[in-house]
Design an enzyme around this catalytic site. Structure first.
Site, PDB file in Angstrom:
ATOM      1  N   ASP A 163       0.827  -1.213   0.000  1.00 11.73           N
ATOM      2  CA  ASP A 163       0.000   0.000   0.000  1.00 11.73           C
ATOM      3  C   ASP A 163       0.856   1.255   0.000  1.00 11.73           C
ATOM      4  O   ASP A 163       1.966   1.270   0.523  1.00 11.73           O
ATOM      5  CB  ASP A 163      -0.926  -0.025   1.240  1.00 11.73           C
ATOM      6  CG  ASP A 163      -2.081   0.949   1.104  1.00 11.73           C
ATOM      7  OD1 ASP A 163      -2.362   1.396  -0.024  1.00 11.73           O
ATOM      8  OD2 ASP A 163      -2.708   1.257   2.135  1.00 11.73           O
TER       9      ASP A 163
ATOM     10  N   ASN B  24     -10.951  -2.317  -5.352  1.00 11.90           N
ATOM     11  CA  ASN B  24     -10.181  -1.413  -6.217  1.00 11.90           C
ATOM     12  C   ASN B  24     -10.855  -1.181  -7.577  1.00 11.90           C
ATOM     13  O   ASN B  24     -10.536  -0.215  -8.280  1.00 11.90           O
ATOM     14  CB  ASN B  24      -8.748  -1.921  -6.443  1.00 11.90           C
ATOM     15  CG  ASN B  24      -7.869  -1.822  -5.215  1.00 11.90           C
ATOM     16  OD1 ASN B  24      -6.979  -2.637  -5.006  1.00 11.90           O
ATOM     17  ND2 ASN B  24      -8.101  -0.814  -4.385  1.00 11.90           N
TER      18      ASN B  24
HETATM   19  C1  IPE Z   1      -5.446  -2.685  -0.244  1.00 10.02           C
HETATM   20  O1  IPE Z   1      -5.067  -1.360  -0.450  1.00 10.02           O
HETATM   21  C2  IPE Z   1      -5.484  -3.413  -1.555  1.00 10.02           C
HETATM   22  C3  IPE Z   1      -4.177  -3.616  -2.202  1.00 10.02           C
HETATM   23  C4  IPE Z   1      -3.027  -3.341  -1.689  1.00 10.02           C
HETATM   24  C5  IPE Z   1      -4.243  -4.197  -3.511  1.00 10.02           C
HETATM   25  P1  IPE Z   1      -6.146  -0.201  -0.583  1.00 10.02           P
HETATM   26  O2  IPE Z   1      -5.423   1.061  -0.683  1.00 10.02           O
HETATM   27  O3  IPE Z   1      -7.101  -0.528  -1.663  1.00 10.02           O
HETATM   28  O4  IPE Z   1      -6.926  -0.341   0.802  1.00 10.02           O
HETATM   29  P2  IPE Z   1      -7.751   0.717   1.639  1.00 10.02           P
HETATM   30  O5  IPE Z   1      -8.728   1.344   0.703  1.00 10.02           O
HETATM   31  O6  IPE Z   1      -6.776   1.716   2.162  1.00 10.02           O
HETATM   32  O7  IPE Z   1      -8.375  -0.082   2.716  1.00 10.02           O
HETATM   33  C1  IPE Z   2      -1.502   0.309  -3.402  1.00  5.63           C
HETATM   34  O1  IPE Z   2      -1.308   1.668  -3.397  1.00  5.63           O
HETATM   35  C2  IPE Z   2      -1.768  -0.252  -4.775  1.00  5.63           C
HETATM   36  C3  IPE Z   2      -3.148  -0.686  -5.020  1.00  5.63           C
HETATM   37  C4  IPE Z   2      -4.102  -0.685  -4.144  1.00  5.63           C
HETATM   38  C5  IPE Z   2      -3.458  -1.144  -6.365  1.00  5.63           C
HETATM   39  P1  IPE Z   2      -2.518   2.702  -3.414  1.00  5.63           P
HETATM   40  O2  IPE Z   2      -2.891   2.957  -4.832  1.00  5.63           O
HETATM   41  O3  IPE Z   2      -3.616   2.220  -2.556  1.00  5.63           O
HETATM   42  O4  IPE Z   2      -1.842   3.991  -2.806  1.00  5.63           O
HETATM   43  P2  IPE Z   2      -2.447   4.959  -1.685  1.00  5.63           P
HETATM   44  O5  IPE Z   2      -2.873   4.108  -0.548  1.00  5.63           O
HETATM   45  O6  IPE Z   2      -3.589   5.682  -2.300  1.00  5.63           O
HETATM   46  O7  IPE Z   2      -1.312   5.843  -1.332  1.00  5.63           O
HETATM   47 MG    MG Z   3      -4.044   2.432  -0.587  1.00  8.03          MG
END
Ligand code: IPE
Ligand code: IPE
Ligand code: MG
Length: 248
Positions: free
Chosen positions: A21, A69
């Site tokens: 993340d 997502n």
């Molecule tokens: C969790 O990250 C999913 C992945 C790393 C693929 P998100 O960024 O989607 O999760 P939330 O929304 O912060 O819970």
């Molecule tokens: C994790 O990084 C990747 C996926 C969930 C695909 P994020 O895209 O959630 O990045 P933040 O949490 O918004 O910084």
């Molecule tokens: Mg995230």
């Protein structure tokens, strides 16, 4: 000196799962768009995969795209799918070179056809590798997975293939997308968020949780070693007392 030398091989987790993340926030810090963060996240994937295989971890599961997502802006979802297709295509060779087998869990039928095709090819072409399994969680959510398992179990009970009395933890595990894969002993989440976001809920029942403040694109092999060392310094009691554990 690298932290690697401090890792005790005999106490390694067999399976490490990672919630990668923080790509978007990392990109914002650089004054770039979110996609730039995802592109740079691939570097960390490569580095951590290599580090895991080198240390002797047998299963590495990476949460790459959750069911939730899909609700992101269309342009970001498309960019992520394109990146996935490209990365799998390019990295296939390295996986083979490093004797790593690729697997995927999740609602794979919901992925774009091109992505599924690339993924299936890579899974096929790496199927003979046995140093480590790299499991990508794609369009994955634990609640989805549990619902699917319940549907199949109920069906089998209704048609008489399964006796309801035979439903136990082992049977449920065998109906999940992770069937045959041991439960992760260590779950890492980056970016300073303290939640599991619908990831492997059944399988992490007794996992050790490790949270890193680093955003995923800045997470290095040394950070991974640090997580392993932290794990190795914990006492896993499984409901027993400390005294019982030290005796065994
Ligand atoms: C969790 O990250 C999913 C992945 C790393 C693929 P998100 O960024 O989607 O999760 P939330 O929304 O912060 O819970
Ligand atoms: C994790 O990084 C990747 C996926 C969930 C695909 P994020 O895209 O959630 O990045 P933040 O949490 O918004 O910084
Ligand atoms: Mg995230």
């Amino acid at each position: 000196m690298s932290l690697k030398s401090k890792i005790i091989t005999e106490k390694l987790p067999l399976h490490v799962a990672i919630i990668m993340d923080g790509n978007g926030r990392w990109a914002s810090q650089q004054g770039e768009i979110r996609t730039f963060g995802h592109q740079n996240g691939v570097k960390s994937v490569r580095e951590v995969t290599e580090a895991a295989a080198e240390t002797g971890v047998k299963f590495l599961t990476l949460y790459a795209f959750s069911t939730e997502n899909w609700n992101r802006p269309r342009a970001e979802v498309n960019a992520l799918m394109e990146l996935l297709i490209h990365t799998i295509h390019v990295e296939k060779e390295t996986l083979n070179k490093n004797n790593i087998r690729l697997l995927a869990i999740g609602d794979l039928m919901s992925l774009p056809e091109k992505c599924r095709k690339e993924l299936n090819e890579a899974i096929q072409e790496t199927s003979g590798n046995d140093r480590m399994s790299l499991i990508l969680a794609l369009s994955y959510s634990a609640k989805w997975e549990i619902c699917e398992a319940i549907k199949r179990i109920s069906n089998n009970v209704c048609t008489g293939k399964l006796d309801a009395e035979d439903i136990n933890e082992k049977l449920i595990s065998s109906y999940l997308t992770t069937a045959g894969i041991p439960d992760p002993e260590l779950l890492i989440r980056t970016s300073g968020e303290y939640r599991v976001s619908n990831f492997l809920l059944w399988q992490i029942a007794y996992a050790e949780l490790y949270f890193s403040e680093k955003l995923w694109p800045e997470f290095t092999r040394e950070d991974f070693y640090e997580a392993l060392i932290n794990y190795q310094n914990r006492e896993r009691r499984f409901g027993q007392t400390s005294g019982q554990i030290s005796k065994s």
